[in-house]
Scaffold this active site. Structure first.
Site, PDB file in Angstrom:
ATOM      1  CB  ILE A 138      -0.954   0.000   1.203  1.00  7.51           C
ATOM      2  CG1 ILE A 138      -1.950  -1.156   1.088  1.00  7.51           C
ATOM      3  CG2 ILE A 138      -1.706   1.327   1.304  1.00  7.51           C
ATOM      4  CD1 ILE A 138      -2.827  -1.340   2.312  1.00  7.51           C
ATOM      5  CB  CYS A 169       3.676   0.942   9.829  1.00  6.89           C
ATOM      6  SG  CYS A 169       3.106   2.272  10.903  1.00  6.89           S
ATOM      7  N   PRO A 170       2.030  -1.718  10.074  1.00  6.43           N
ATOM      8  CG  PRO A 170       3.292  -3.626  10.552  1.00  6.43           C
ATOM      9  CD  PRO A 170       3.301  -2.390   9.706  1.00  6.43           C
ATOM     10  CB  THR A 173      -5.662   4.851   5.047  1.00  7.85           C
ATOM     11  OG1 THR A 173      -4.324   4.697   4.550  1.00  7.85           O
ATOM     12  CG2 THR A 173      -6.199   6.203   4.602  1.00  7.85           C
ATOM     13  CB  SER A 174      -2.347   2.029   8.645  1.00  9.29           C
ATOM     14  OG  SER A 174      -1.739   0.773   8.839  1.00  9.29           O
ATOM     15  NE  ARG A 175      -5.488  -3.272  11.305  1.00  8.31           N
ATOM     16  CZ  ARG A 175      -5.953  -3.414  10.070  1.00  8.31           C
ATOM     17  NH1 ARG A 175      -6.319  -2.341   9.378  1.00  8.31           N
ATOM     18  NH2 ARG A 175      -6.053  -4.609   9.525  1.00  8.31           N
ATOM     19  CG  ASP A 183     -10.688   4.747   5.803  1.00  8.48           C
ATOM     20  OD1 ASP A 183     -11.870   5.140   5.699  1.00  8.48           O
ATOM     21  OD2 ASP A 183     -10.313   3.615   5.445  1.00  8.48           O
ATOM     22  CD  GLU A 199     -11.691   0.895  12.765  1.00 12.42           C
ATOM     23  OE1 GLU A 199     -12.035  -0.015  11.988  1.00 12.42           O
ATOM     24  OE2 GLU A 199     -10.909   1.800  12.442  1.00 12.42           O
ATOM     25  CG  HIS A 242     -11.800   0.464   8.305  1.00  9.36           C
ATOM     26  ND1 HIS A 242     -11.189   0.033   9.454  1.00  9.36           N
ATOM     27  CD2 HIS A 242     -11.099  -0.104   7.286  1.00  9.36           C
ATOM     28  CE1 HIS A 242     -10.180  -0.761   9.145  1.00  9.36           C
ATOM     29  NE2 HIS A 242     -10.108  -0.861   7.834  1.00  9.36           N
TER      30      HIS A 242
END
Length: 329
Positions: free
Chosen positions: A159, A205-206, A232-234, A258, A263, A295
């Site tokens: 991504i 990144c994770p 837009t990741s976590r 996002d 969430e 999301h």
């Protein structure tokens, strides 16, 4: 195993279409959709199934995995790339396999990231509302060129790399911080250099112990005044309370989200008739320079088709005792 029975949790109508298309001529898998999210209260629904299919906000912690093992679940199929919501040690202890969808249309998320950047910058969402009210005043809509701006990308997997390619098209100066990245059409740097030099920062990144609240009060203190931040990741990569402070001080000039740390209590449901209980989220969305989407970065026809197909392929590999291409250990 002649046929795998699978319970799919947090099911949405748009997903059902994609999975039905993949299973149209498939008899090795029997799929049942549940609108409910998986957690300790709903795990009882797993009785009689061989596998469960879960999404990002389903709870698959030690308690739930113990319940799944009790009900005879042998495989957990994630229809997403991230697996931070799964207790892998507990799954391994109960000999439950875990598989994921490592990549699904990375361009979908990267393009949504650009949409957030451009909307926040050029204020097209505000312009849309003005024009509908016959207000053609340009005051308050001033933006800036992405051309020659320095954009920092934290995490350069599929991504992140897709985003880099788009940003190169804009003529931006791209900085990348990723310990696993090799040389590319960007400048590799450390995190402090990226934070201090970037006009905009995007997170890809994770989420793990080392990246939890990666963007906190200390990180904001190193950034340029008026910086743009996109996530837009976590959600938990960002300290939401620190974001509020940075917005109030104007250190953070634009915020596009996002994802959100809490969430699971909000996203993927229509909550128009509910009273918002999350005071932090309410405060965040009250700022005029904050844009939140629910999301939906992954939400394209191409991505949904890839997610469904990869998930079914993972299930078939498990059913036929083949090596698991996308196993998470």
């Amino acid at each position: 195993m002649t046929q795998l029975t699978m319970a799919l949790f947090s099911s949405q109508k748009y997903e059902q279409t994609s999975f039905d298309a993949c299973l149209k001529n498939q008899t090795d898998i029997k799929l049942t959709h549940f609108e409910q999210s998986l957690d300790a209260q709903t795990a009882i629904l797993c009785q009689g199934f061989d596998a469960v299919c879960v999404f990002v906000n389903d709870v698959v912690d030690k308690t739930v995995i113990e319940q799944l093992a009790h009900y005879g679940i042998k495989c957990i199929l994630l229809r997403c790339a991230g697996f931070n919501n799964v207790d892998l040690a507990a799954a391994n202890a109960h000999n439950i396999k875990v598989c994921r969808v490592p990549a699904y249309s990375p361009e979908a998320v990267a393009e949504h990231c650009i949409a957030l950047m451009l909307t926040l910058n050029r204020k097209t969402h505000k312009a849309y509302n003005r024009i509908r009210e016959d207000n053609f005043d340009l005051n308050g809509l001033l933006g800036f060129n992405l051309f020659k701006k320095t954009i920092g990308v934290i995490g350069c997997g599929k991504i992140g790399l897709a985003l880099v390619n788009i940003l190169n098209g804009f003529g931006a100066n791209v900085l990348v911080c990723d310990p696993y990245a090799t040389e590319g059409n960007y400048t590799l740097c450390d995190i402090d250099t990226l934070l201090t030099q970037s006009d905009a920062i995007s997170l890809h990144c994770p989420l793990n112990e080392s990246t939890h609240h990666l963007i906190d009060e200390t990180a904001f203190s190193k950034m340029k005044t008026g910086v743009m931040l996109i996530n837009t990741s976590r959600g938990a990569l960002v300290d939401s309370k620190a974001c509020i402070s940075a917005l109030k001080s104007k250190k953070l000039g634009y915020l596009g989200l996002d994802v959100y740390e809490q969430e699971s209590e909000l996203f993927f449901k229509d909550r128009r008739d509910e009273i918002m209980q999350d005071d932090i989220f309410s405060r965040l969305v009250s700022f005029p320079n904050v844009l939140v989407t629910g999301h939906q970065g992954f939400f394209t026809k191409e991505a949904l088709a890839e997610i469904a197909q990869t998930t079914i392929d993972n299930a078939l590999e498990f059913t036929h005792n083949k090596p698991l291409s996308n196993e998470v250990k």
